[in-house]
Design a protein around this motif. Structure first.
Motif, short mmCIF file in Angstrom:
data_model
loop_
_atom_site.label_atom_id
_atom_site.label_comp_id
_atom_site.label_asym_id
_atom_site.label_seq_id
_atom_site.Cartn_x
_atom_site.Cartn_y
_atom_site.Cartn_z
N PHE A 45 53.54 40.14 12.97
CA PHE A 45 52.10 40.17 12.70
C PHE A 45 51.43 38.96 13.36
O PHE A 45 50.35 39.07 13.94
CB PHE A 45 51.84 40.11 11.19
N GLU A 46 52.08 37.79 13.26
CA GLU A 46 51.49 36.59 13.86
C GLU A 46 51.41 36.72 15.37
O GLU A 46 50.42 36.34 15.99
CB GLU A 46 52.33 35.36 13.51
N LEU A 62 44.63 43.44 10.65
CA LEU A 62 45.11 43.16 12.00
C LEU A 62 44.83 44.35 12.90
O LEU A 62 44.36 44.20 14.03
CB LEU A 62 46.61 42.87 11.93
N GLY A 68 55.10 38.32 21.21
CA GLY A 68 54.71 36.92 21.32
C GLY A 68 54.63 36.42 22.75
O GLY A 68 54.61 35.22 22.99
N ARG A 98 39.87 36.82 8.08
CA ARG A 98 38.58 37.25 8.65
C ARG A 98 37.48 37.19 7.61
O ARG A 98 36.35 36.79 7.89
CB ARG A 98 38.70 38.67 9.20
N GLN A 149 48.56 38.90 16.23
CA GLN A 149 47.29 38.19 16.05
C GLN A 149 46.99 37.28 17.21
O GLN A 149 45.89 37.22 17.71
CB GLN A 149 47.40 37.28 14.82
N ARG A 150 48.02 36.50 17.59
CA ARG A 150 47.77 35.44 18.57
C ARG A 150 47.74 35.96 20.00
O ARG A 150 46.93 35.54 20.79
CB ARG A 150 48.86 34.39 18.48
N GLN A 151 48.72 36.83 20.31
CA GLN A 151 48.86 37.22 21.70
C GLN A 151 48.56 38.69 21.95
O GLN A 151 48.66 39.14 23.08
CB GLN A 151 50.28 36.91 22.21
N VAL A 199 45.53 38.96 7.92
CA VAL A 199 44.39 38.91 8.84
C VAL A 199 43.09 39.23 8.14
O VAL A 199 42.06 38.57 8.35
CB VAL A 199 44.62 39.89 10.02
N MET A 255 41.17 44.41 13.71
CA MET A 255 40.80 43.36 14.66
C MET A 255 41.16 43.78 16.08
O MET A 255 40.36 43.65 17.01
CB MET A 255 41.56 42.08 14.29
#
Lengths: 433, 320, 259
Positions: free
Chosen positions: A145-146, A239, A156, C195, A149-151, C191, A242
């Motif tokens: 999940f991270e 997520l 990753g 947000r 989010q980041r990439q 998330v 987004m």
């Protein structure tokens, strides 16, 4: 790895739409229940909580008929099953701390046979979302999940490297940002196809096929972000939203007739979920796009192999496309296509859906073997008893899952895993020896 | 040039740390270039007999006090600040260890001497120190100078040989009392790793695993390989943190430093903290799926491949 | 019990790092910024202490113009309050950061300050010990375990050394600890929560000086050339294994009992 497992003996898998036994019609049908069922012995709070979640409603309908028990693949390798999950909730168990919450791959096979249409593809993400909101997520999955989010991809890797595979494609692969005009096909390459070495093999093959067919196509390149559909099914709705916002904003910048997708999970997201978020368009899985065009391909060699095709859950059973991939395979010279006992609607999940792709370590503690290993053994039974056989796939999760399983079941050299595009591409090359 | 080079001595259980000998070796080279002296600063209680290990220094500045019987950040800090202020050194060298990290930055803030950290090299160039600092997990090197031409440097362990600084001798001793004592941090005890497991620093062959090994069950494959080679399995930090192997198997800055005949780095990317622990091995072979893994910068041989493919193949071929 | 965690944003190493035109800094155009890994361990430890001992957790970050998400993530994980400190065009050196935090802390009450033991851009040393000296507070770095005394006046901490050896210390509070690792993996911040907090949360601001400097002059930054490169072996797993066996045999390492 030293484990000795028996060959899969699957004699015949029989399913009937209508079954009459001793004169009694026992076909399942949604209105077989004639009265409301009332439960008075158990406290209803746990079930009320689930059915109070948007998407959680259908769990209450289960009446423990057990039709899901033989068809749930996770039930074959462990003690998890949708029927059992329902009983747990009925009896007041809190699923948020229960490992069972993370074992369902949302393959949909139980939904297919359920007379009451109890739907884990809806209630699983709904319950999992609550766990995610508490931060109560297996660490393996949280890491993905991270990364998303980041990439914008589960691995990753840098988003700037998403189109690096293009360099070795051997054909030009236009970027829609540079092409500066509307195109016929926006080709959404997807995460594993872009970043995983075996996915990149398929990407290059597809680029060559599209070029040979003279298709007017382009890719998003580094602007492409994950569809995150599996993350959505694993409970990270925020997520998914987004990334959907980002992708939709990007889609709207350009003009294209059709969106062609390598990954059935992305296909599912764009076709079935993005409309709720404000984007709709003509979305095709690559097999659906290529099937009507396959006769235009000039094949230069014969791929002389026994092939069986694995229906991806999110292309086949959950989105109804069984024929296009088979048409493609049958058109390749030399391919001898055989069906595994679990095929088409009853296809057998590889374990990667619903977040399963990123929970193998966690799941390993709860199952006797991986679903991908069972599927590989079934494929070996089908096409590799007399010589090397091919397991063909149409989902980028598969090559890595099945190739690992080929090794861990001791079938290295007996079974090869190839995406359908790789076989088409191979037959487009002249014979090498 | 004026000033001295102060070297902070680290010791435990009556032995001066190799990291300190590395600093003394460097200090000697710098001292000749800058025409200054090397002063080893030794803090402790009843540590006169350590002086004999500090022959590489021109002088030992000895602060002997019961309050310094064991290292405490506050005790060392309050003892060292006046020493550094009074001596106006050209350079203060400390190792980038727990002790060094505790002491160096505090000294910098308290005395106003600038600090260059994570140094892999120090030279004197054009009349003042030039430091090469390793930053961003080893991806970037920065060459820095001190605005005042003098400063503190913390050096990464293992970037200089220890032998040149490891000289027995009887340097003159200057005894200094503790100016002020700070008891806000009190040493209680050491917790040492459990005995009973292997001592990887004594093994000739180490088969070392990192995150690239994938899942825990794959360790079986590695154990088999280690058995066939007559070696032992060691690991990078993440594997020990995850509890897959005991902490005693950890190689690196906070683990052990090893110098085996063969170090097989499997699925280890080669972060600087790990390299610190194994770069001295005779033969280093690295297998990693990332062609840009820093481990290849120290390995003799490398292969870009998946560990779970290569390990069983290697075991099989070794068995013959 | 009041806990404060100090955070900073550092470049995400997933991206290739490039040097700017002047050759003395990083090119920032393609950099993405993430919370320093060790600062995340510090946040997790603070939240663990909050859960076991009862405490309020306040997170501070230097305001470099893009730390809102970092602070919203702290709130999503369970911090009680977040504050931005000062105003910086680019992330400052550690000495400047320490002075800024020192000024900010002057207006706050706290028993314990946690921060990551180090960060990847600490060319002039680590913020924790610099801050300790600036405020004359006891400081311990490389901390791998923290336990608070029941009277809240001291803490027992473990400091990690090489070889797996650990030193146990008792530290009077208020104090500063440089956290090496947290007892649990930093908890996941969903998330949707982050947000939502970005939209609704109050992120306060404390003034702090932006000057000071490190006293260092960066002459050049460069991507290190590998002064050595391994001899690479190609081929499939069997070919690689075969070559490795050859190499080991040449060195007498295949007898299986080398000691």
């Amino acid at each position: 790895m030293g484990r000795e497992l028996p060959m899969m003996k699957v004699d015949r898998v029989i399913e009937l739409e209508h079954a009459v036994v001793d004169g009694v019609d026992i076909s399942g049908h949604w209105n077989r229940m004639f009265t409301d069922r009332s439960i008075e012995e158990y406290p209803t709070e746990a079930m009320d909580w689930v059915t109070g979640l948007a998407g959680g409603e259908s769990l209450r309908s289960c009446y423990q008929c057990g039709k899901c028990v033989p068809v749930c693949p996770v039930n074959h390798v462990g003690s998890y099953g949708p029927r059992k999950l329902h009983v747990k909730v009925l009896r007041g168990n809190n699923l948020l701390d229960d490992p069972d919450l993370w074992l369902c791959t949302t393959c949909g096979n139980c939904l297919r046979v359920c007379p009451k249409e109890v739907n884990p593809l809806e209630f699983m993400p709904a319950i999992r979302e609550q766990a995610v909101l508490e931060g109560n997520v297996p660490a393996e999955l949280a890491k993905v999940f991270e990364n998303l989010q980041r990439q914008g991809n589960p691995h990753g890797h840098s988003p700037r490297k998403r189109a690096d595979w293009v360099a070795d494609a051997g054909v030009p692969v236009p970027l829609i940002a540079e092409i500066g005009r509307p195109v016929d096909v926006l080709w959404y390459v997807s995460d594993y196809t872009s970043y995983h070495p075996r996915g990149q093999d398929a990407a290059r093959a597809m680029a060559r096929i599209l070029t040979a067919l003279g298709i007017d196509f382009a890719i998003l390149g580094n602007e492409e972000r994950s569809d995150a559909d599996s993350a959505r099914l694993a409970g990270e709705t925020g997520l998914f939203e987004m990334l959907a916002e980002q992708n939709i904003k990007t889609f709207r910048k350009y003009e294209f007739e059709r969106l062609v997708v390598m990954d059935p999970h992305a296909f599912n997201a764009f076709k079935n979920v993005y409309p709720r978020h404000g984007w709709e368009g003509e979305v095709l899985h690559y097999t659906q796009f290529l099937a009507p065009l396959i006769d235009r391909i000039e094949f230069k060699s014969s791929v002389d192999v026994d092939v069986t095709y694995h229906d991806p859950c999110y292309l086949g059973r959950n989105n109804g496309e069984f024929d296009a991939p088979r048409r493609l395979l049958e058109a390749i010279p030399g391919v001898r296509l055989a069906e595994m006992p679990h095929n088409k609607k009853n296809g057998y999940c590889c374990g990667g859906g619903g977040g399963g792709m990123w929970l193998d370590g966690f799941v390993a503690d709860h199952v006797s073997e991986r679903l991908s290993e069972r599927r590989v053994r079934e494929a070996v039974e089908t096409v590799a008893m007399d010589g090397t056989g091919v397991l063909s796939v149409a989902c980028p999760y598969e090559p890595s899952r099945f190739e690992d399983a080929v090794k861990s079941t001791g079938n290295d050299g007996r079974l090869i895993v190839r995406d359908i595009v790789e076989l088409i591409d191979q037959a487009m090359q002249p014979a090498t020896s | 040039m004026s000033g001295t080079i102060l070297v902070l001595v680290e010791h435990r259980d009556g032995v001066v740390a190799d990291a300190t000998f590395e600093l003394l070796g460097r200090a000697r080279t710098l001292a000749s270039a800058a025409s200054v002296e090397v002063e080893a600063v030794l803090l402790g209680s009843g540590v006169d007999d350590l002086v004999g290990q500090l022959g590489a220094a021109d002088r030992v500045v000895l602060i002997d006090d019961p309050a310094l019987a064991e290292f405490t950040p506050s005790g060392y800090h309050s003892a060292l600040v006046p020493v550094v202020r009074d001596r106006a050194p050209l350079l203060v060298l400390a190792a980038n260890t727990g002790v060094g990290m505790d002491v160096a930055a505090g000294l910098s803030m308290a005395t106003g001497l600038a600090l260059a950290a994570y140094a892999i090299d120090v030279t004197v160039a054009g009349g003042s120190p030039l430091v090469t600092c390793q930053l961003y997990a080893g991806k970037i090197n920065a060459r820095v100078r001190f605005a005042d031409g003098r400063g503190i440097v913390t050096l990464v362990v293992g970037t200089a040989p220890a032998e040149p600084g490891n000289v027995a001798g009887s340097p003159p001793i200057e005894r200094i009392g503790v100016a002020a004592s700070d008891g806000r941090i009190r040493f209680r005890r050491f917790i040492r790793p459990e005995a009973g497991d292997v001592d990887i620093t004594r093994e000739s062959i180490l088969v070392s695993v990192g995150r690239g090994i994938g899942e825990r069950e794959n360790l079986e494959l590695v154990e088999e390989l280690a058995t066939v080679l007559g070696g032992v399995v060691s690991s990078s930090r993440p594997i020990a943190d995850a509890g897959w192997l005991p902490r005693t198997r950890q190689v690196g800055k906070s683990g052990q430093r090893v110098k085996p005949r063969l170090y097989l780095a499997l699925g280890i990317s080669g972060a600087p903290e790990h390299l610190e622990g194994m770069r001295g091995a005779d033969l280093i072979i690295a297998v990693n799926t990332d062609p840009r893994a820093p481990i290849y910068g120290v390995a003799n041989y490398g292969a870009v491949a998946d560990v779970i493919d290569v390990v069983p193949a290697l075991t099989k071929q070794l068995r013959g | 019990m009041e806990l404060i965690v100090l955070l900073k944003a550092v470049p995400d190493l997933t991206e290739e790092l490039e040097i700017d035109a002047a050759g003395t800094g990083l090119a920032t155009e393609w950099l993405t910024w993430v919370a320093s890994e060790w600062d995340e361990y510090a946040v997790e430890e603070a939240l663990q202490l909050k859960e076991s001992f009862g405490a309020t957790v306040t997170c501070l970050a230097l305001d470099t113009g893009s730390v809102d998400e970092l602070l919203a993530t702290c709130l999503a994980r369970g911090a009680d309050r977040v504050l931005k400190v000062g105003s910086f065009e680019r992330p400052p050196d550690s000495h400047t950061a320490a002075r800024a935090f020192a000024a900010a802390l002057g207006g706050l009450s706290y028993d314990l300050v946690l921060t990551g033991v180090q960060a990847i851009d600490d060319v002039d040393g680590q913020v924790g010990p610099l801050l300790g000296a600036a405020l004359d507070l006891p400081h311990v770095s490389v901390v791998t375990h923290i336990a608070l005394a029941t009277d809240g006046k001291s803490a027992t901490v473990n400091q990690e050394y090489a070889g797996g050896i650990v030193g146990e210390f008792e530290v009077d509070l208020p104090a500063i600890l440089g956290v090496q690792t947290s007892r649990e993996v930093p908890r996941y911040a969903p998330v949707s929560r982050v947000r939502q907090l970005l939209k609704t949360a109050e992120i306060g601001h404390l003034d702090a000086p932006a000057d000071g400097g490190s006293g260092l002059i960066v002459e050049a930054m460069e991507v290190p050339k590998a002064d050595h490169q391994a001899e690479m072996i190609g081929g499939n797993a069997d070919a690689i294994a075969a070559r490795l066996v050859e190499i080991l045999r040449e060195r007498g390492l295949t007898s299986g009992s080398a000691r």
